[in-house]
Design a protein around this motif. Structure first.
Motif, PDB file in Angstrom:
ATOM      1  N   ALA A  80     -16.556   9.350  -4.002  1.00  0.00           N
ATOM      2  CA  ALA A  80     -15.939   8.142  -3.454  1.00  0.00           C
ATOM      3  C   ALA A  80     -14.536   8.496  -2.979  1.00  0.00           C
ATOM      4  CB  ALA A  80     -15.867   7.060  -4.518  1.00  0.00           C
ATOM      5  N   VAL A  81     -14.163   7.910  -1.862  1.00  0.00           N
ATOM      6  CA  VAL A  81     -12.805   8.076  -1.346  1.00  0.00           C
ATOM      7  C   VAL A  81     -12.029   6.817  -1.704  1.00  0.00           C
ATOM      8  CG1 VAL A  81     -11.382   8.373   0.716  1.00  0.00           C
ATOM      9  CG2 VAL A  81     -13.576   9.557   0.535  1.00  0.00           C
ATOM     10  N   ALA A  82     -10.863   7.006  -2.300  1.00  0.00           N
ATOM     11  CA  ALA A  82     -10.012   5.880  -2.680  1.00  0.00           C
ATOM     12  C   ALA A  82      -8.591   6.154  -2.218  1.00  0.00           C
ATOM     13  CB  ALA A  82     -10.037   5.675  -4.192  1.00  0.00           C
ATOM     14  N   THR A  83      -7.914   5.114  -1.810  1.00  0.00           N
ATOM     15  CA  THR A  83      -6.498   5.208  -1.450  1.00  0.00           C
ATOM     16  C   THR A  83      -5.723   4.279  -2.365  1.00  0.00           C
ATOM     17  OG1 THR A  83      -7.079   5.641   0.861  1.00  0.00           O
ATOM     18  CG2 THR A  83      -4.815   4.987   0.413  1.00  0.00           C
ATOM     19  N   VAL A  84      -4.676   4.829  -2.966  1.00  0.00           N
ATOM     20  CA  VAL A  84      -3.859   4.066  -3.906  1.00  0.00           C
ATOM     21  C   VAL A  84      -2.414   4.102  -3.414  1.00  0.00           C
ATOM     22  CG1 VAL A  84      -3.071   3.886  -6.300  1.00  0.00           C
ATOM     23  CG2 VAL A  84      -5.391   4.703  -5.818  1.00  0.00           C
ATOM     24  N   SER A  85      -1.786   2.941  -3.309  1.00  0.00           N
ATOM     25  CA  SER A  85      -0.364   2.858  -2.970  1.00  0.00           C
ATOM     26  C   SER A  85       0.418   2.650  -4.254  1.00  0.00           C
ATOM     27  CB  SER A  85      -0.104   1.708  -2.001  1.00  0.00           C
ATOM     28  OG  SER A  85      -0.758   1.950  -0.783  1.00  0.00           O
ATOM     29  N   ILE A  86       1.423   3.505  -4.437  1.00  0.00           N
ATOM     30  CA  ILE A  86       2.176   3.535  -5.694  1.00  0.00           C
ATOM     31  C   ILE A  86       3.658   3.326  -5.408  1.00  0.00           C
ATOM     32  CG2 ILE A  86       2.757   4.930  -7.720  1.00  0.00           C
ATOM     33  CD1 ILE A  86       0.301   6.728  -6.854  1.00  0.00           C
ATOM     34  N   GLU A  87       4.266   2.379  -6.116  1.00  0.00           N
ATOM     35  CA  GLU A  87       5.717   2.224  -6.064  1.00  0.00           C
ATOM     36  C   GLU A  87       6.314   3.162  -7.103  1.00  0.00           C
ATOM     37  OE1 GLU A  87       8.812  -1.464  -5.869  1.00  0.00           O
ATOM     38  OE2 GLU A  87       7.262  -1.549  -7.406  1.00  0.00           O
ATOM     39  N   THR A  88       7.245   4.024  -6.686  1.00  0.00           N
ATOM     40  CA  THR A  88       7.766   5.081  -7.557  1.00  0.00           C
ATOM     41  C   THR A  88       9.093   4.723  -8.221  1.00  0.00           C
ATOM     42  OG1 THR A  88       8.933   6.180  -5.729  1.00  0.00           O
ATOM     43  CG2 THR A  88       6.641   6.851  -6.140  1.00  0.00           C
ATOM     44  N   LYS A  89       9.630   3.549  -7.949  1.00  0.00           N
ATOM     45  CA  LYS A  89      10.979   3.180  -8.379  1.00  0.00           C
ATOM     46  C   LYS A  89      11.236   3.372  -9.871  1.00  0.00           C
ATOM     47  CE  LYS A  89      11.850  -1.185  -8.110  1.00  0.00           C
ATOM     48  NZ  LYS A  89      12.172  -2.529  -7.624  1.00  0.00           N
ATOM     49  N   ASN A  90      10.302   2.995 -10.727  1.00  0.00           N
ATOM     50  CA  ASN A  90      10.532   3.027 -12.177  1.00  0.00           C
ATOM     51  C   ASN A  90       9.831   4.183 -12.878  1.00  0.00           C
ATOM     52  OD1 ASN A  90      12.107   0.633 -12.172  1.00  0.00           O
ATOM     53  ND2 ASN A  90      10.222  -0.548 -11.967  1.00  0.00           N
ATOM     54  N   MET A  91       9.336   5.149 -12.124  1.00  0.00           N
ATOM     55  CA  MET A  91       8.566   6.231 -12.747  1.00  0.00           C
ATOM     56  C   MET A  91       9.421   7.099 -13.659  1.00  0.00           C
ATOM     57  SD  MET A  91       5.630   7.329  -9.953  1.00  0.00           S
ATOM     58  CE  MET A  91       6.198   8.950  -9.932  1.00  0.00           C
ATOM     59  N   ASP A  92       8.782   7.556 -14.750  1.00  0.00           N
ATOM     60  CA  ASP A  92       9.448   8.425 -15.720  1.00  0.00           C
ATOM     61  C   ASP A  92       9.547   9.866 -15.230  1.00  0.00           C
ATOM     62  OD1 ASP A  92       9.738   6.366 -17.538  1.00  0.00           O
ATOM     63  OD2 ASP A  92       7.886   6.841 -18.603  1.00  0.00           O
ATOM     64  N   ILE A  93       8.670  10.268 -14.302  1.00  0.00           N
ATOM     65  CA  ILE A  93       8.620  11.645 -13.825  1.00  0.00           C
ATOM     66  C   ILE A  93       8.684  11.638 -12.302  1.00  0.00           C
ATOM     67  CG2 ILE A  93       7.312  12.463 -15.821  1.00  0.00           C
ATOM     68  CD1 ILE A  93       4.797  12.399 -14.104  1.00  0.00           C
ATOM     69  N   ASP A  94       8.947  12.806 -11.713  1.00  0.00           N
ATOM     70  CA  ASP A  94       8.978  12.844 -10.256  1.00  0.00           C
ATOM     71  C   ASP A  94       7.554  12.843  -9.704  1.00  0.00           C
ATOM     72  OD1 ASP A  94       8.068  15.654  -9.720  1.00  0.00           O
ATOM     73  OD2 ASP A  94       9.909  16.155 -10.804  1.00  0.00           O
ATOM     74  N   LEU A  95       7.442  12.555  -8.427  1.00  0.00           N
ATOM     75  CA  LEU A  95       6.134  12.390  -7.803  1.00  0.00           C
ATOM     76  C   LEU A  95       5.300  13.662  -7.877  1.00  0.00           C
ATOM     77  CD1 LEU A  95       4.177  10.569  -6.257  1.00  0.00           C
ATOM     78  CD2 LEU A  95       5.252  11.390  -4.143  1.00  0.00           C
ATOM     79  N   GLU A  96       5.917  14.808  -7.659  1.00  0.00           N
ATOM     80  CA  GLU A  96       5.163  16.071  -7.712  1.00  0.00           C
ATOM     81  C   GLU A  96       4.522  16.268  -9.081  1.00  0.00           C
ATOM     82  OE1 GLU A  96       6.717  19.729  -5.988  1.00  0.00           O
ATOM     83  OE2 GLU A  96       8.155  18.512  -4.883  1.00  0.00           O
ATOM     84  N   ALA A  97       5.248  15.950 -10.142  1.00  0.00           N
ATOM     85  CA  ALA A  97       4.707  16.093 -11.495  1.00  0.00           C
ATOM     86  C   ALA A  97       3.539  15.129 -11.712  1.00  0.00           C
ATOM     87  CB  ALA A  97       5.793  15.871 -12.539  1.00  0.00           C
TER      88      ALA A  97
END
Length: 148
Positions: A111-128
């Motif tokens: 299955a192909v899924a696309t997820v949009s994520i708001e990164t403002k409050n994340m504990d880690i950086d996006l790459e991690a």
């Protein structure tokens, strides 16, 4: 400048000039070693201070460009119970805010899924986060397809 002409591009590191690559490495050294001075870091990299100051505000790793952004990630997932749920739980565990989920009908076991994520409050950086998501059983592939 319009929103469409933001002046930002994704460029593969291997085509960048040496001075820009060295500037990136100096910034990484300074971030990792609190007690290191700019003079020490540029000297270690064989970069002039003037070149460092010329480029330092114009080069940043992808994860820094993704801070306080909305990032869309495309996934290819095994069509097994719980795979998408595990992806969403991992995003939530690192305080990513899932804004949208679009999933196509599974075909040939994936299955192909696309997820949009708001990164403002994340504990880690996006790459991690992306590295952690790649490790989830059933995630065959993922790719950042855009950011706002």
């Amino acid at each position: 400048m319009t929103k469409k002409d933001s002046g930002y591009y994704l460029v593969k590191e291997d085509i960048l000039p040496s001075a820009i690559k060295k500037t990136i490495k100096v910034k990484e050294m300074l971030r990792r070693h609190d007690n290191m001075t700019i003079n020490e870091a540029v000297s270690k990299m064989g970069l002039s201070r003037s070149a460092y100051y010329k480029y330092k505000d114009f080069v940043l790793p992808f994860y820094e460009a993704s801070i306080n952004k909305i990032v869309s990630v495309s996934f290819v997932l095994d069509n097994k119970q719980g795979v998408l749920s595990n992806v969403l739980n991992m995003i939530s565990a690192d305080k990513g805010n899932v804004l949208t989920i679009n999933q196509g009908i599974p075909l040939q076991g994936v299955a192909v899924a696309t997820v949009s994520i708001e990164t403002k409050n994340m504990d880690i950086d996006l790459e991690a986060l992306l590295d952690k998501l790649r490790m989830i059983s059933g995630v065959r592939r993922l790719e950042v397809i855009g950011q706002v």
